[in-house]
Design a protein around this motif. Structure first.
Motif, short mmCIF file in Angstrom:
data_model
loop_
_atom_site.label_atom_id
_atom_site.label_comp_id
_atom_site.label_asym_id
_atom_site.label_seq_id
_atom_site.Cartn_x
_atom_site.Cartn_y
_atom_site.Cartn_z
N MET A 144 0.82 -1.19 0.00
CA MET A 144 0.00 0.00 0.00
C MET A 144 0.87 1.25 0.00
SD MET A 144 -3.41 1.18 2.04
CE MET A 144 -2.53 1.24 3.55
N ILE A 145 0.35 2.28 -0.69
CA ILE A 145 1.08 3.55 -0.86
C ILE A 145 0.27 4.68 -0.27
CG2 ILE A 145 1.82 5.21 -2.63
CD1 ILE A 145 3.40 2.64 -2.59
N ARG A 146 0.90 5.53 0.51
CA ARG A 146 0.22 6.76 0.93
C ARG A 146 1.19 7.94 0.91
NH1 ARG A 146 -2.10 4.43 6.07
NH2 ARG A 146 -1.68 6.48 6.93
N VAL A 147 0.75 9.03 0.32
CA VAL A 147 1.55 10.26 0.30
C VAL A 147 0.70 11.31 0.99
CG1 VAL A 147 2.74 11.93 -1.16
CG2 VAL A 147 2.58 9.53 -1.88
N GLN A 148 1.18 11.85 2.08
CA GLN A 148 0.32 12.70 2.91
C GLN A 148 1.14 13.71 3.69
OE1 GLN A 148 -1.13 9.25 5.19
NE2 GLN A 148 0.02 9.97 6.99
N SER A 149 0.48 14.81 4.08
CA SER A 149 1.19 15.78 4.93
C SER A 149 1.06 15.38 6.41
CB SER A 149 0.64 17.19 4.72
OG SER A 149 -0.72 17.24 5.11
N ALA A 150 0.00 14.67 6.74
CA ALA A 150 -0.25 14.29 8.14
C ALA A 150 0.79 13.27 8.63
CB ALA A 150 -1.65 13.70 8.27
N ASP A 151 0.99 13.26 9.94
CA ASP A 151 1.85 12.27 10.55
C ASP A 151 1.17 10.89 10.47
OD1 ASP A 151 4.05 11.25 11.86
OD2 ASP A 151 3.44 11.91 13.85
N PHE A 152 1.94 9.85 10.80
CA PHE A 152 1.38 8.50 10.84
C PHE A 152 1.75 7.85 12.16
CE2 PHE A 152 5.24 8.72 8.21
CZ PHE A 152 6.11 7.98 8.96
N ASP A 153 0.97 6.84 12.53
CA ASP A 153 1.18 6.10 13.78
C ASP A 153 1.83 4.76 13.42
OD1 ASP A 153 0.84 4.27 15.89
OD2 ASP A 153 -0.90 5.36 16.66
N VAL A 154 3.12 4.64 13.68
CA VAL A 154 3.87 3.46 13.24
C VAL A 154 3.26 2.17 13.78
CG1 VAL A 154 6.11 2.29 13.24
CG2 VAL A 154 6.01 4.78 13.01
N GLY A 155 2.94 2.16 15.06
CA GLY A 155 2.39 0.96 15.68
C GLY A 155 1.09 0.52 15.02
N LEU A 156 0.23 1.50 14.79
CA LEU A 156 -1.07 1.22 14.16
C LEU A 156 -0.87 0.70 12.73
CD1 LEU A 156 -4.18 1.69 14.68
CD2 LEU A 156 -3.91 3.82 13.40
N GLY A 188 1.02 12.83 -8.06
CA GLY A 188 0.71 11.99 -9.21
C GLY A 188 1.90 11.12 -9.56
N MET A 189 3.01 11.76 -9.94
CA MET A 189 4.20 10.97 -10.26
C MET A 189 4.74 10.27 -9.01
SD MET A 189 7.75 11.87 -12.26
CE MET A 189 9.09 10.65 -12.28
N THR A 190 4.65 10.94 -7.86
CA THR A 190 5.12 10.32 -6.62
C THR A 190 4.39 9.00 -6.38
OG1 THR A 190 5.46 12.51 -5.70
CG2 THR A 190 5.46 10.68 -4.15
N GLU A 191 3.08 9.03 -6.42
CA GLU A 191 2.28 7.83 -6.19
C GLU A 191 2.62 6.75 -7.22
OE1 GLU A 191 1.21 10.91 -6.10
OE2 GLU A 191 0.02 11.19 -4.29
N LYS A 192 2.77 7.18 -8.46
CA LYS A 192 3.08 6.25 -9.55
C LYS A 192 4.42 5.57 -9.33
CE LYS A 192 2.52 6.38 -14.59
NZ LYS A 192 2.18 7.28 -15.71
N GLN A 193 5.43 6.37 -8.97
CA GLN A 193 6.77 5.81 -8.75
C GLN A 193 6.78 4.87 -7.53
OE1 GLN A 193 9.66 6.06 -10.60
NE2 GLN A 193 8.30 6.94 -12.14
N LEU A 194 6.11 5.29 -6.47
CA LEU A 194 6.08 4.44 -5.26
C LEU A 194 5.36 3.13 -5.55
CD1 LEU A 194 5.38 7.02 -2.39
CD2 LEU A 194 7.56 6.02 -3.08
N ALA A 195 4.28 3.20 -6.31
CA ALA A 195 3.54 1.98 -6.65
C ALA A 195 4.42 1.05 -7.50
CB ALA A 195 2.24 2.32 -7.38
#
Lengths: 149, 83, 149, 83
Positions: free
Chosen positions: C1-13, C54-61
């Protein structure tokens, strides 16, 4: 840091504590080992992890010390559980924090490889045919031997 | 001298450990194992193939020629399978 | 799974979700990249991560797909943040879940190495002398090139 | 044709992108860059050393000899520094 416990651990919380207050850390690598529900062809309903209290802590501390000698790490953590665990349960957490990712990756990989062949734990799997002691794997010996020097 | 057994060795021996007082001429692990084996059939069977047994003296891994002393904590166990 | 976001993430979750309901997973390896407060000799008060939507998501995928082709993985995850981040903040999380640890380690290492040289992100560091674009590192190119075949 | 600029290229150009309609004889990235440069001094300076510039056409990395077509999304940016 070393912890040997029967209780579960919270991976997110542990990783947070590993980096807290240190703004030099740029990389945190972690490994979590989990109980699988299949071993070879047999289904596993549970696993009992036996260990050698005292020696376990000593060996883990030695392994961690060796990692800090070899790599430039800001902090590290090994938590290993014992007792009865079910599929999906956490068994072990190894984590390394460093300024740069290569150190963190190599040290984390080293820790789990050496732990596998040195920390005195034994797994008894509960299968449909009864309890069965897990045998040590040649590939774990080879993975560990890579780090010998 | 304090012996400890783990995993299938513990199960086979029927105890997790024992306090022993071997003869003074027992100087190393090899001699100790020979002495343990001659005590009874279960001990003899358990230690029949020591290639599958790891040894720790005072919580450090040792080889079969490692010396043993009164007061030592000596553990016998299978190759470890943690992680 | 790919996510590009400004928000922080919860590693444990995130790691929990990666393994949920799959009892075949025996190993989860993760890498977290964090903002450091020093780059070379200069102190860093913050960093702005620009990206190419757009390109970021594409490259990560594409990178994630390549990892699944090369290694037997049950699941994987790449979360990359953009925007203004401060020292200690999470930048990126890469995680791989597999039956066995070698796959999980190699795939996770591969993902971050390739991401570093392929995902279109750029870092502007805020230093006492003003904003400074981070330059690409030769060692990142070398780390990435290791995985070429 | 839709041009996009990122990082210091965006800053130097003063815009994050532009809609252009280059002459029909522009067939590839190399020709496109030459055409961009001759428009004004800022464009000329920004693209003076293309060894530091990466190119993507329709969000895939390409080399300087890659063809360009009307309707393409063409991005210019420095080597990436994420992760």
């Amino acid at each position: 840091m070393i912890r040997v416990q029967s209780a579960d651990f919270d991976v997110g919380l542990e990783l947070k504590k590993l980096t807290e207050g240190n703004r030099q850390i740029g990389a945190v690598t972690s490994f979590v080992g989990l109980v699988r529900d299949i071993a070879g062809k047999d289904s596993i309903s549970a696993m009992v992890l036996e260990h050698y209290p005292g020696m376990t802590e000593k060996q883990l501390a030695d392994i961690e010390y060796e990692a800090h000698k070899r790599w430039d790490l800001n902090s590290s953590l090994i938590i290993h559980r014992y007792g009865r665990l079910e599929p999906g349960d956490n068994i072990v957490l190894v984590a390394c924090a460093s300024s740069h990712r290569e150190n963190a990756f190599d040290a984390c990989h080293f820790l789990i490889d050496w732990l596998k062949t040195r920390a005195p734990f034994w797994k008894l799997e509960e299968t449909p045919e009864g309890g069965r002691w897990v045998e040590a794997k040649t590939k774990d010996d080879l993975a560990s031997a890579r780090w010998e020097k | 001298m304090n012996l400890l057994y783990f995993a299938w060795i513990r199960v086979k021996m029927g105890v997790s450990g024992e306090q022993i007082d071997p003869p003074k001429n027992i100087k190393d692990i090899k001699g100790l194992i020979d002495w343990i084996k001659q005590r009874n059939q279960i001990s003899n069977e358990t230690f029949s193939d020591i290639s599958n047994i790891r040894i720790a003296v005072n919580q450090e891994y040792v080889d079969i020629d490692h010396p043993v002393l009164a007061g030592d904590e000596i553990a016998f166990f299978p190759p470890v399978t943690g992680g």
